[in-house]
Write an enzyme that holds these catalytic residues in place. Structure first.
Site, mmCIF file in Angstrom:
data_model
loop_
_atom_site.group_PDB
_atom_site.id
_atom_site.type_symbol
_atom_site.label_atom_id
_atom_site.label_comp_id
_atom_site.label_asym_id
_atom_site.label_seq_id
_atom_site.Cartn_x
_atom_site.Cartn_y
_atom_site.Cartn_z
ATOM 1 N N ILE A 1 0.849 -1.185 0.000
ATOM 2 C CA ILE A 1 0.000 0.000 0.000
ATOM 3 C C ILE A 1 0.890 1.242 0.000
ATOM 4 O O ILE A 1 1.759 1.384 0.863
ATOM 5 C CB ILE A 1 -0.932 0.017 1.229
ATOM 6 C CG1 ILE A 1 -1.902 -1.168 1.176
ATOM 7 C CG2 ILE A 1 -1.686 1.328 1.317
ATOM 8 C CD1 ILE A 1 -2.709 -1.349 2.443
ATOM 9 N N CYS A 2 0.692 2.118 -1.013
ATOM 10 C CA CYS A 2 1.379 3.403 -1.064
ATOM 11 C C CYS A 2 2.900 3.215 -0.928
ATOM 12 O O CYS A 2 3.511 2.497 -1.711
ATOM 13 C CB CYS A 2 0.804 4.330 -0.002
ATOM 14 S SG CYS A 2 1.282 6.061 -0.194
ATOM 15 N N GLN A 3 3.525 3.839 0.045
ATOM 16 C CA GLN A 3 4.966 3.699 0.215
ATOM 17 C C GLN A 3 5.342 2.238 0.466
ATOM 18 O O GLN A 3 6.356 1.756 -0.036
ATOM 19 C CB GLN A 3 5.449 4.562 1.376
ATOM 20 C CG GLN A 3 6.960 4.546 1.555
ATOM 21 C CD GLN A 3 7.409 5.333 2.765
ATOM 22 O OE1 GLN A 3 6.808 5.262 3.835
ATOM 23 N NE2 GLN A 3 8.464 6.099 2.617
ATOM 24 N N GLY A 5 3.935 -0.230 -0.811
ATOM 25 C CA GLY A 5 3.914 -0.893 -2.115
ATOM 26 C C GLY A 5 5.241 -0.725 -2.838
ATOM 27 O O GLY A 5 5.732 -1.659 -3.490
#
Length: 211
Positions: A1-3, A5
């Site tokens: 998720i986000c960073q 990821g």
């Protein structure tokens, strides 16, 4: 998720034998898209001075930065709208749970922030000729050969769609799927539409690759 990821992409590229399937959500890959205001801001920061001064980067400072990307919507409009649900106990409880979740953030390790900011926000290394470097190893996304499901949000102001869609041209997998969600960076997890669409898509995608 986000960073996380982005971290997962690095790990999967370095250790493809350990990952069976990879799902990324609102994950930035191209950090230099024109509509990426957060990246534009970060590129003007003296990251070394920031980390050397603060040590770990305070969560409150990062949250304030995210709020300033949409100051009217996130500082004022949201709380003005709260007045409309004051008599609805369930709606107010959901609103307050959301507020607690959004602001329940840990500080970020200073050295991780320093390396991430330089290699990704400032140098955009996933996209350039110089690959990201983790320890003594270069990260090449072409080494990601497992099935990949990449989910992004169409109205995401933190990770614009083009920042995530760039992944399709970089991975080495021939089993790559994208899911476009009509919502924002937070809505992709908490909106009623997301609850109906996203988990079922992930379930179905994984079920086809269960063997």
């Amino acid at each position: 998720i986000c960073q996380g990821g982005a971290f997962s992409l690095c790990y999967a590229a370095l250790h493809p034998d350990k990952i069976k399937n990879l799902i990324t959500m609102v994950t930035p890959v191209d950090f230099h898209t024109q509509d990426n205001m957060l990246s534009n801001w970060n590129r003007e920061i003296d990251v070394d001075l920031l980390v050397d001064t603060l040590g770990n980067v305070p969560a409150d400072m990062m949250n304030f930065t995210y709020l300033m990307l949409k100051p009217w919507r996130l500082f004022a409009q949201k709380y003005v709208g709260m007045a409309d649900i004051l008599d609805d106990r369930k709606a107010m409880e959901d609103f307050l749970r959301m507020e607690k979740w959004i602001f329940d953030s840990p500080d970020q390790a200073g050295e991780a922030f320093r390396e991430f900011s330089k290699q990704f926000f400032q140098q955009n290394r996933f996209m350039g000729d110089t690959p990201p470097r983790i320890g003594s190893k270069d990260v090449h996304l072409g080494e990601i050969d497992m099935p990949v499901l990449n989910i992004y949000a169409e109205q995401d102001h933190l990770v614009p769609p083009d920042a995530s869609r760039a992944l399709r041209d970089l991975v080495g997998s021939d089993d790559y799927t994208e899911l476009s969600f009509n919502g924002g960076h937070i809505g992709i997890y908490v909106s009623s539409r997301a609850q109906k669409e996203v988990p079922q898509t992930i379930h179905d995608w994984l079920a086809k690759r269960a063997r």
